[in-house]
Motif scaffolding. Structure first.
Motif, PDB file in Angstrom:
ATOM      1  N   MET A   1       0.836  -1.191   0.000  1.00 55.62           N
ATOM      2  CA  MET A   1       0.000   0.000   0.000  1.00 55.62           C
ATOM      3  C   MET A   1       0.876   1.248   0.000  1.00 55.62           C
ATOM      4  SD  MET A   1      -2.747   1.331   2.867  1.00 55.62           S
ATOM      5  CE  MET A   1      -1.449   1.477   4.117  1.00 55.62           C
ATOM      6  N   HIS A   2       0.590   2.137  -0.913  1.00 52.48           N
ATOM      7  CA  HIS A   2       1.318   3.406  -1.016  1.00 52.48           C
ATOM      8  C   HIS A   2       0.336   4.540  -0.745  1.00 52.48           C
ATOM      9  CE1 HIS A   2       3.966   6.258  -3.696  1.00 52.48           C
ATOM     10  NE2 HIS A   2       3.914   6.635  -2.429  1.00 52.48           N
ATOM     11  N   VAL A   3       0.589   5.304   0.324  1.00 49.89           N
ATOM     12  CA  VAL A   3      -0.317   6.362   0.759  1.00 49.89           C
ATOM     13  C   VAL A   3       0.364   7.716   0.602  1.00 49.89           C
ATOM     14  CG1 VAL A   3      -1.678   7.286   2.676  1.00 49.89           C
ATOM     15  CG2 VAL A   3      -1.388   4.821   2.434  1.00 49.89           C
ATOM     16  N   ALA A  56       3.715   0.206   5.427  1.00 51.13           N
ATOM     17  CA  ALA A  56       3.126   1.023   4.368  1.00 51.13           C
ATOM     18  C   ALA A  56       4.175   1.924   3.730  1.00 51.13           C
ATOM     19  CB  ALA A  56       1.990   1.876   4.935  1.00 51.13           C
ATOM     20  N   THR A  57       4.042   2.100   2.429  1.00 46.52           N
ATOM     21  CA  THR A  57       4.877   3.059   1.707  1.00 46.52           C
ATOM     22  C   THR A  57       4.199   4.417   1.763  1.00 46.52           C
ATOM     23  OG1 THR A  57       5.670   1.321   0.215  1.00 46.52           O
ATOM     24  CG2 THR A  57       5.907   3.611  -0.523  1.00 46.52           C
ATOM     25  N   VAL A  58       4.951   5.439   2.139  1.00 49.28           N
ATOM     26  CA  VAL A  58       4.352   6.751   2.385  1.00 49.28           C
ATOM     27  C   VAL A  58       5.064   7.819   1.574  1.00 49.28           C
ATOM     28  CG1 VAL A  58       3.892   8.525   4.117  1.00 49.28           C
ATOM     29  CG2 VAL A  58       3.623   6.111   4.710  1.00 49.28           C
ATOM     30  N   SER A  59       4.284   8.615   0.867  1.00 48.25           N
ATOM     31  CA  SER A  59       4.748   9.882   0.315  1.00 48.25           C
ATOM     32  C   SER A  59       4.044  10.983   1.099  1.00 48.25           C
ATOM     33  CB  SER A  59       4.404   9.997  -1.174  1.00 48.25           C
ATOM     34  OG  SER A  59       5.170   9.095  -1.949  1.00 48.25           O
ATOM     35  N   VAL A  60       4.669  12.142   1.188  1.00 53.25           N
ATOM     36  CA  VAL A  60       4.117  13.183   2.042  1.00 53.25           C
ATOM     37  C   VAL A  60       4.459  14.548   1.481  1.00 53.25           C
ATOM     38  CG1 VAL A  60       6.169  13.264   3.543  1.00 53.25           C
ATOM     39  CG2 VAL A  60       3.948  13.980   4.454  1.00 53.25           C
ATOM     40  N   PHE A  75       7.856   6.538   9.920  1.00 54.04           N
ATOM     41  CA  PHE A  75       7.900   6.251   8.496  1.00 54.04           C
ATOM     42  C   PHE A  75       9.057   7.007   7.830  1.00 54.04           C
ATOM     43  CE2 PHE A  75       3.347   5.619   9.472  1.00 54.04           C
ATOM     44  CZ  PHE A  75       3.183   4.334   8.974  1.00 54.04           C
ATOM     45  N   ASP A  76       9.678   6.356   6.872  1.00 48.68           N
ATOM     46  CA  ASP A  76      10.705   6.990   6.044  1.00 48.68           C
ATOM     47  C   ASP A  76      10.090   7.206   4.671  1.00 48.68           C
ATOM     48  OD1 ASP A  76      12.999   7.970   4.924  1.00 48.68           O
ATOM     49  OD2 ASP A  76      14.026   6.026   4.781  1.00 48.68           O
ATOM     50  N   PRO A  77       9.602   8.403   4.389  1.00 43.29           N
ATOM     51  CA  PRO A  77       8.844   8.607   3.149  1.00 43.29           C
ATOM     52  C   PRO A  77       9.693   8.347   1.909  1.00 43.29           C
ATOM     53  CG  PRO A  77       9.315  10.701   4.218  1.00 43.29           C
ATOM     54  CD  PRO A  77       9.702   9.640   5.183  1.00 43.29           C
ATOM     55  N   VAL A  78       9.080   7.697   0.921  1.00 44.08           N
ATOM     56  CA  VAL A  78       9.778   7.437  -0.342  1.00 44.08           C
ATOM     57  C   VAL A  78       9.847   8.701  -1.191  1.00 44.08           C
ATOM     58  CG1 VAL A  78       9.167   5.000  -0.370  1.00 44.08           C
ATOM     59  CG2 VAL A  78       7.659   6.670  -1.485  1.00 44.08           C
ATOM     60  N   GLY A 123       6.339  28.013 -10.612  1.00 43.74           N
ATOM     61  CA  GLY A 123       6.583  27.515 -11.958  1.00 43.74           C
ATOM     62  C   GLY A 123       7.215  26.153 -12.014  1.00 43.74           C
ATOM     63  N   ASP A 124       7.732  25.617 -10.892  1.00 42.37           N
ATOM     64  CA  ASP A 124       8.370  24.312 -10.871  1.00 42.37           C
ATOM     65  C   ASP A 124       7.429  23.298 -10.235  1.00 42.37           C
ATOM     66  OD1 ASP A 124      10.749  25.311 -11.931  1.00 42.37           O
ATOM     67  OD2 ASP A 124      11.414  25.966  -9.939  1.00 42.37           O
ATOM     68  N   GLU A 125       7.029  22.285 -11.016  1.00 42.19           N
ATOM     69  CA  GLU A 125       6.124  21.267 -10.472  1.00 42.19           C
ATOM     70  C   GLU A 125       6.856  20.432  -9.424  1.00 42.19           C
ATOM     71  OE1 GLU A 125       2.760  20.284 -10.924  1.00 42.19           O
ATOM     72  OE2 GLU A 125       2.884  22.396 -11.438  1.00 42.19           O
ATOM     73  N   PRO A 126       6.208  20.068  -8.320  1.00 39.98           N
ATOM     74  CA  PRO A 126       6.834  19.203  -7.337  1.00 39.98           C
ATOM     75  C   PRO A 126       7.199  17.860  -7.956  1.00 39.98           C
ATOM     76  CG  PRO A 126       4.804  20.173  -6.483  1.00 39.98           C
ATOM     77  CD  PRO A 126       4.853  20.453  -7.954  1.00 39.98           C
ATOM     78  N   ALA A 127       8.255  17.257  -7.429  1.00 39.45           N
ATOM     79  CA  ALA A 127       8.673  15.961  -7.927  1.00 39.45           C
ATOM     80  C   ALA A 127       7.663  14.906  -7.529  1.00 39.45           C
ATOM     81  CB  ALA A 127      10.046  15.597  -7.360  1.00 39.45           C
ATOM     82  N   ALA A 128       7.303  14.029  -8.467  1.00 44.92           N
ATOM     83  CA  ALA A 128       6.315  12.996  -8.205  1.00 44.92           C
ATOM     84  C   ALA A 128       6.985  11.636  -8.065  1.00 44.92           C
ATOM     85  CB  ALA A 128       5.293  12.950  -9.332  1.00 44.92           C
ATOM     86  N   ALA A 129       6.503  10.820  -7.148  1.00 43.30           N
ATOM     87  CA  ALA A 129       6.929   9.432  -7.040  1.00 43.30           C
ATOM     88  C   ALA A 129       5.953   8.590  -7.843  1.00 43.30           C
ATOM     89  CB  ALA A 129       6.942   9.009  -5.574  1.00 43.30           C
ATOM     90  N   ASP A 130       6.040   7.257  -7.685  1.00 45.97           N
ATOM     91  CA  ASP A 130       5.038   6.413  -8.316  1.00 45.97           C
ATOM     92  C   ASP A 130       3.671   6.798  -7.769  1.00 45.97           C
ATOM     93  OD1 ASP A 130       6.974   5.045  -9.710  1.00 45.97           O
ATOM     94  OD2 ASP A 130       7.235   3.534  -8.133  1.00 45.97           O
ATOM     95  N   PRO A 131       2.622   6.670  -8.576  1.00 41.91           N
ATOM     96  CA  PRO A 131       1.293   7.061  -8.099  1.00 41.91           C
ATOM     97  C   PRO A 131       0.910   6.318  -6.821  1.00 41.91           C
ATOM     98  CG  PRO A 131       1.259   6.684 -10.463  1.00 41.91           C
ATOM     99  CD  PRO A 131       2.607   6.214  -9.979  1.00 41.91           C
TER     100      PRO A 131
END
Length: 383
Positions: A1-3, A56-60, A75-78, A123-131
């Motif tokens: 699960m990636h949240v 759980a895999t976490v982006s924040v 948690f260590d966010p990816v 003007g700079d989009e934030p970096a995205a991880a896997d959805p």
């Protein structure tokens, strides 16, 4: 699960200081001494998430929108999505655009340079991880609208940790802990409505929920339904309660009269005009404080105090939705009287509380007598 986790740090700040919401009122809330509510709600959710889904895999979103809280929970966010262009703003400077930019990054949405993303990050989009598999946000109906708009056109579900003053949408869990449980265990989603209201009209006592979107939401019993207006008369109920209150006039008992149409009918019966969706304080035949803040209620309390509240139709919340002025500090100094029409109780299976104090929530749990008529009562359970 990636949240993916995003916290609106100013959500709910206007509640205890009597603003009935924070949209466009952050500066005034701060001037009135408001304290942030959302960070603590986020910590409660994250502590439970760490217990039930430690792998759980976490982006924040970057601080002040959740990064430190995620790390503090273990948690260590990816991925840490930075919608602030490398700056760390004061929490009160965060905007809907920052929320939208973070959520789009979580869902790996290419907005083609849309204005909202440019506004959020120069003007700079934030970096995205896997959805992500789920966007878990902390806020109120306004935040829910922002998240839903950012996810439009995707299948990524969203789930809210309730932290706002008003929570009309059906995309929220009942409590922060329930949100973590749902996030860790859901297996399917359904389309649910995102509602919001005009806060200026709300402050004047007019409640007109508007549909702001439809979103994919995890299906679980702990999700609340949208608020509904229950039918049925409350005249005899109001007459009975008002008579009981007047019998105690002269005894120095302080009555904290909550918001809503049911308690509003009691206020009418007592002979004064209710404050619009506000909390009024009555003692010995007169209004002591009208449209009171938490601090004003605490100042008005005496040796013997009684709270009179009615649950929200369709949800059953006695505390924690629409009445944050009645804080844990107030509740602990008062006896509780719950009133409701029979029709309202027919629409709810149980009563609920969400006071921001889990220990108090546990103390309040159990059977309570609800006044449903001039003399009649019904037993309902607070869960």
């Amino acid at each position: 699960m990636h949240v993916g986790i995003a916290v609106n740090p100013v959500a709910g700040m206007g509640g205890r200081v009597g603003l009935k919401g924070t949209d466009g009122k952050v500066a005034e809330a701060v001037e009135r001494g408001a304290e942030p509510r959302a960070p603590d709600r986020a910590r409660r959710m994250l502590d439970r998430l760490a217990a039930v889904a430690p792998d759980a895999t976490v982006s924040v979103a970057a601080d002040p929108m959740g990064e430190s809280a995620v790390r503090d929970a273990g948690f260590d966010p990816v991925s840490v999505v930075d919608p602030f262009g490398g700056e760390t703003p004061d929490p009160t400077a965060t905007t809907a655009a920052h929320t939208a930019a973070a959520v789009r990054a979580f869902a790996d949405v290419d907005d083609g340079g849309a204005d909202v993303g440019d506004e959020a990050s120069d003007g700079d989009e934030p970096a995205a991880a896997d959805p992500v598999d789920l966007v878990l946000f902390v806020g109120g109906d306004g935040t829910a609208s922002d998240v839903a708009a950012a996810l439009e056109g995707t299948d990524v579900p969203m789930l809210g940790v309730p932290a706002g003053v008003k929570v009309y949408s059906s995309v929220f869990a009942v409590s922060p802990e329930d949100a973590a449980e749902v996030a860790a265990s859901f297996s399917r989603t359904e389309r649910r409505e995102v509602m919001d209201i005009d806060e200026d009209a709300y402050r004047e006592g007019e409640v007109h929920p508007e549909l702001r979107g439809v979103a994919h939401v995890p299906v679980a019993d702990d999700l609340q339904s949208s608020k509904q207006t229950a039918s049925g008369t409350v005249e005899s109920l109001a007459e009975g309660v008002a008579a009981d209150v007047r019998e105690r006039d002269g005894e120095g008992i302080t009555f904290v009269l909550g918001p809503g149409s049911t308690v509003g009918a009691i206020k009418d019966e007592l002979g004064f005009e209710p404050s619009p969706i506000g909390v009024d304080v009555w003692r010995d035949g007169e209004v002591v404080v009208r449209d009171a803040t938490e601090a004003e209620i605490l100042d008005a309390l005496g040796e013997e105090n009684v709270i009179v509240v009615s649950p929200i139709g369709g949800q059953g919340f006695v505390f924690g939705r629409g009445n944050p002025q009645i804080s844990p500090a107030v509740i602990r100094r008062c006896d509780l009287r719950v009133v409701a029409s029979r029709a309202k109780l027919d629409d709810v299976r149980a009563l609920r509380v969400d006071t921001d104090d889990p220990d108090l929530d546990d103390e309040l749990a159990g059977w309570v007598r609800v006044r449903v008529g001039k003399f009649e009562t019904r037993m309902m359970k607070i869960v």
